[in-house]
Design an enzyme around this catalytic site. Structure first.
Site, PDB file in Angstrom:
ATOM      1  N   ASP A 193      99.002 130.225 -35.774  1.00 21.14           N
ATOM      2  CA  ASP A 193     100.034 129.775 -34.834  1.00 21.14           C
ATOM      3  C   ASP A 193     100.031 128.247 -34.663  1.00 21.14           C
ATOM      4  O   ASP A 193     100.832 127.562 -35.299  1.00 21.14           O
ATOM      5  CB  ASP A 193      99.866 130.497 -33.487  1.00 21.14           C
ATOM      6  CG  ASP A 193     101.166 130.670 -32.724  1.00 21.14           C
ATOM      7  OD1 ASP A 193     102.231 130.268 -33.227  1.00 21.14           O
ATOM      8  OD2 ASP A 193     101.124 131.229 -31.611  1.00 21.14           O
ATOM      9  N   ASP A 194      99.174 127.732 -33.790  1.00 21.82           N
ATOM     10  CA  ASP A 194      99.096 126.286 -33.518  1.00 21.82           C
ATOM     11  C   ASP A 194      97.621 125.886 -33.495  1.00 21.82           C
ATOM     12  O   ASP A 194      97.036 125.695 -32.422  1.00 21.82           O
ATOM     13  CB  ASP A 194      99.748 125.972 -32.168  1.00 21.82           C
ATOM     14  CG  ASP A 194     101.205 126.404 -32.132  1.00 21.82           C
ATOM     15  OD1 ASP A 194     102.052 125.675 -32.673  1.00 21.82           O
ATOM     16  OD2 ASP A 194     101.485 127.491 -31.588  1.00 21.82           O
TER      17      ASP A 194
ATOM     18  N   HIS B 166     110.069 135.093 -33.145  1.00 25.40           N
ATOM     19  CA  HIS B 166     109.002 135.397 -32.193  1.00 25.40           C
ATOM     20  C   HIS B 166     109.550 136.443 -31.215  1.00 25.40           C
ATOM     21  O   HIS B 166     110.632 136.249 -30.641  1.00 25.40           O
ATOM     22  CB  HIS B 166     108.616 134.155 -31.410  1.00 25.40           C
ATOM     23  CG  HIS B 166     107.784 133.160 -32.176  1.00 25.40           C
ATOM     24  ND1 HIS B 166     108.177 132.629 -33.367  1.00 25.40           N
ATOM     25  CD2 HIS B 166     106.580 132.606 -31.893  1.00 25.40           C
ATOM     26  CE1 HIS B 166     107.242 131.790 -33.795  1.00 25.40           C
ATOM     27  NE2 HIS B 166     106.265 131.741 -32.919  1.00 25.40           N
TER      28      HIS B 166
ATOM     29  N   GLU C 173     105.619 138.539 -27.742  1.00 28.47           N
ATOM     30  CA  GLU C 173     104.398 137.749 -27.490  1.00 28.47           C
ATOM     31  C   GLU C 173     104.154 137.820 -25.975  1.00 28.47           C
ATOM     32  O   GLU C 173     103.238 138.467 -25.506  1.00 28.47           O
ATOM     33  CB  GLU C 173     104.583 136.307 -27.965  1.00 28.47           C
ATOM     34  CG  GLU C 173     103.398 135.381 -27.659  1.00 28.47           C
ATOM     35  CD  GLU C 173     103.662 133.912 -28.000  1.00 28.47           C
ATOM     36  OE1 GLU C 173     104.838 133.507 -28.109  1.00 28.47           O
ATOM     37  OE2 GLU C 173     102.672 133.150 -28.136  1.00 28.47           O
TER      38      GLU C 173
HETATM   39  N1  HPA Z   1     105.371 130.957 -29.244  1.00 30.45           N
HETATM   40  C1  HPA Z   1     106.583 130.451 -29.098  1.00 30.45           C
HETATM   41  N2  HPA Z   1     106.928 129.248 -29.534  1.00 30.45           N
HETATM   42  C2  HPA Z   1     106.012 128.511 -30.141  1.00 30.45           C
HETATM   43  C3  HPA Z   1     104.735 128.968 -30.316  1.00 30.45           C
HETATM   44  C4  HPA Z   1     104.388 130.268 -29.857  1.00 30.45           C
HETATM   45  O1  HPA Z   1     103.267 130.766 -29.964  1.00 30.45           O
HETATM   46  N3  HPA Z   1     104.055 127.975 -30.965  1.00 30.45           N
HETATM   47  C5  HPA Z   1     104.919 126.980 -31.175  1.00 30.45           C
HETATM   48  N4  HPA Z   1     106.115 127.284 -30.666  1.00 30.45           N
HETATM   49 ZN    ZN Z   2     104.314 130.911 -33.033  1.00 28.25          ZN
END
Ligand code: HPA
Ligand code: ZN
Length: 345
Positions: free
Chosen positions: A281-282, A200, A203
């Site tokens: 993502d989630d 990641h 973001e």
């Molecule tokens: N970003 C960072 N860590 C995470 C995310 C995310 O979108 N979703 C689950 N862990």
């Molecule tokens: Zn993520």
């Protein structure tokens, strides 16, 4: 038929891969309560409505706090199986043909759950999904970046007996203040073990974190990466290197990376020539699975039919599938696109 209706139809019909999905982030409140009951754990929420009401996030950290809390109901192998099975049956209806799934081993080992319990449950569900739903898969454990590099090394040792199940190792959790450089040594070891690296970056964190992920971690994909557009030289590099970005539109709105879906820069990423993909993502926390993200993009962004076909192709091109599987899926994307054009004139 209106243009948006046509885009929606095409979005639904295209075969897709999902490359950025935290399996713990697919834990719906109903399953959270069922697992709490099964494991005789109490939740601080009265009911599922109270859980959903708590999902009003202001940034990444406000989400992570509740996401780690929710994951605490996952205890037995069967729990991890049921979690992944619920996800797979849900996305099967969205024409999802291949999934690359993240999990956070440290969220579980910190509670005394063995990596073997987590992996056995997830792999059993993924194998069943491949047999019964025709969805192929890759599994990607992630290090939590708010923890230390030493802790990541310890986790890598815990993961070592199961490496044959993993395509890559990722890096997630709180981005700001935890740059990729913090994990340069452990990811060098990951690469020596023959695993790919994803991280990641960009973001909430600055474009410099994306550059670090490329130079120091030698990532094969950047997860999110939407802030890369702030740096013209980085954008050009990502284009030149055909570096995939696993973009998560609804997540970015829920975590206030963009105020509204209409403001999302996915179309600008495509127009800059970047290999962007759509992901959820989630999904249990961010208001939508992969199909919902595709619908949001087709409705709210100025994308064309060609953009949607490209996004579907990108999802397979950016996957860790082998060349034959990629070619087969890309041909299926082209086939759906050609039929769609023929039927619609
Ligand atoms: N970003 C960072 N860590 C995470 C995310 C995310 O979108 N979703 C689950 N862990
Ligand atoms: Zn993520």
């Amino acid at each position: 038929m209106s243009t948006v209706d046509r885009l929606q139809q095409l979005a639904a019909a295209l075969p897709k891969a999902e490359l950025h999905l935290h399996i713990e982030g697919s834990l719906e409140p109903e399953l959270m309560f069922a697992l709490a009951r099964r494991n005789k754990l109490s939740l601080r929420f009265k009911d599922v409505e109270a859980v959903r009401a708590a999902y009003a996030f202001t940034d990444l950290q406000s989400f992570l706090d509740i996401y780690y809390e929710g994951a605490a109901v996952l205890v037995q192998e069967q729990d991890f199986h049921d979690l992944a099975w619920a996800y797979l049956t849900r996305v099967a209806g969205d024409n999802v043909r291949h999934v690359e799934i993240f999990f956070d081993p440290q969220s579980h080992t910190a509670r005394g759950i063995a990596v073997e319990t987590v992996v056995a449950g997830l792999v059993a569900a993924l194998q069943k999904g491949e047999r019964e739903l025709g969805i192929t898969w890759r599994l990607i454990p992630c290090f939590l970046r708010h923890l230390s590099e030493d802790e990541a090394f310890a986790t890598l040792a815990d993961l070592a007996p199961f490496v044959h199940h993993f395509a890559a190792i990722g890096l997630d959790s709180s981005e700001r203040g935890h740059p990729p450089s913090k994990f340069a040594l452990v990811f060098a070891r990951v690469r020596e073990m023959g695993l790919k690296v994803v991280a990641h970056a960009g973001e909430e964190g600055p474009p410099a974190y994306v550059t670090e992920a490329l130079d120091l971690l030698r990532v094969s994909r950047v997860d999110h990466g939407v802030r890369s557009l702030e740096d013209a030289a980085l954008t050009e590099r990502l284009r030149r290197e055909a570096m995939p970005l696993t973009v998560c539109p609804l997540s970015n709105v829920k975590l206030r990376v963009f105020d509204r879906i209409e403001d999302h820069n996915l179309k600008r990423l495509l127009d800059a020539g970047l290999l962007a993909t759509i992901n959820s993502d989630d999904p249990a926390y961010f208001g939508g699975y992969l199909g919902d993200n595709w619908r949001a993009v087709a409705t709210a962004l100025p994308v064309t039919e060609a953009d949607l076909v490209r996004l579907a192709g990108n999802s397979f091109a950016a996957s860790f599938l082998g060349p034959d599987d990629k070619a087969r899926h890309l041909a299926a994307v082209d086939d759906v696109a050609a039929r769609f054009r023929q039927a619609g004139g």
